[in-house]
Design an enzyme around this catalytic site. Structure first.
Site, PDB file in Angstrom:
ATOM      1  CB  ILE A  12      -0.988  -0.008   1.196  1.00 35.78           C
ATOM      2  CG1 ILE A  12      -2.105   1.019   0.978  1.00 35.78           C
ATOM      3  CG2 ILE A  12      -0.269   0.221   2.512  1.00 35.78           C
ATOM      4  CD1 ILE A  12      -3.289   0.863   1.902  1.00 35.78           C
ATOM      5  CG  ASN A  25      -0.671   0.221  17.775  1.00 35.00           C
ATOM      6  OD1 ASN A  25      -0.535   1.251  18.456  1.00 35.00           O
ATOM      7  ND2 ASN A  25       0.345  -0.358  17.158  1.00 35.00           N
ATOM      8  CG  ASP A  35       1.233   1.268  12.534  1.00 37.74           C
ATOM      9  OD1 ASP A  35       1.404   2.390  12.032  1.00 37.74           O
ATOM     10  OD2 ASP A  35       0.999   1.080  13.747  1.00 37.74           O
ATOM     11  CB  SER A 124      -9.095  -5.988  11.823  1.00 31.99           C
ATOM     12  OG  SER A 124      -9.218  -4.889  12.695  1.00 31.99           O
ATOM     13  CB  THR A 125      -7.392  -9.371   7.649  1.00 32.67           C
ATOM     14  OG1 THR A 125      -6.500  -8.650   6.790  1.00 32.67           O
ATOM     15  CG2 THR A 125      -8.814  -8.918   7.434  1.00 32.67           C
ATOM     16  N   GLY A 126      -4.623  -8.892   9.841  1.00 35.66           N
ATOM     17  CA  GLY A 126      -3.254  -9.353  10.099  1.00 35.66           C
ATOM     18  C   GLY A 126      -3.127  -9.811  11.540  1.00 35.66           C
ATOM     19  CE1 TYR A 128      -3.895  -5.052  16.880  1.00 31.64           C
ATOM     20  CE2 TYR A 128      -5.680  -3.644  16.142  1.00 31.64           C
ATOM     21  CZ  TYR A 128      -4.520  -3.816  16.874  1.00 31.64           C
ATOM     22  OH  TYR A 128      -3.999  -2.767  17.588  1.00 31.64           O
TER      23      TYR A 128
END
Ligand code: ADP
Length: 174
Positions: A12, A25, A35, A124-126, A128
């Protein structure tokens, strides 16, 4: 107005758009995954702005589902929209609504800044742990209810792997 919804596979931080969404986070102090990649590629000014946001607006951290913008440093974007997706805790702790809120609040934040294009990671699919298919159906709802009506002209959903992108596309009509 014509709105384009695109999906792509890749990093990205390489996507040229007005606003890039960061799966941050709540500390806003950086982390792994998207991040880490955004802070590495964007340089130190992003973290500096995040520190100021913590000091001035969110001393306890950015709440899950909320979004806030910084400039984008060296990234090929004008803004980074930092949002906090939910940590998966089995699905009965508002995870669905919070994931939807992370997408929509990021979108509104970009729209308020005047962005015309926005790129999202699969929030959230990593680490998390949100199940990818369930996340996909929420993102499709966001596409139908928020992204397709506009006002942003281009929404790009970025997946880190081709299988992740294919899985997302296969969930369209669920
Ligand atoms: P979260 O903590 O919200 O789960 P992660 O960054 O761990 O966030 O992962 C979110 C998604 O982003 C995962 O599907 C992961 O594969 C993907 N990802 C990780 N790095 C990048 C990157 N540089 N560009 C696009 N997607 C990425």
């Amino acid at each position: 107005m014509d709105v384009t919804i695109e999906t792509l596979t890749g990093d990205i931080t390489k996507v040229t758009v007005d606003a890039i969404v960061n799966a941050a986070n709540s500390s806003l102090m950086g982390g792994g995954g998207v991040d880490g990649a955004i802070h590495r590629a964007g340089g130190p000014t992003i973290l500096e702005e995040c520190r100021n946001i913590r000091r001035d607006r969110y001393p306890d951290g950015l709440p899950t589902g909320e979004a806030i913008a910084t400039t984008a440093g060296n990234l090929p974007a004008q803004w980074v929209i930092h949002t906090v997706g939910p940590i998966w805790r089995g699905g009965k702790n508002d995870e669905d609504d919070l994931l939807y809120a992370a997408y929509t609040n990021s979108y509104r934040c970009a729209a308020e800044l005047g962005a015309k294009s926005i790129a999202y990671p699969a929030i959230s699919t990593g680490v998390y742990g949100f199940p990818k298919e369930r996340a996909a159906s929420i993102v499709w709802r966001f596409v139908r209810e928020v992204a397709e009506p506009g006002p942003l002209e281009r929404v790009i959903l970025v997946f880190f792997s081709a299988p992740d992108r294919m899985l997302f596309l296969s969930c369209k009509n669920r």
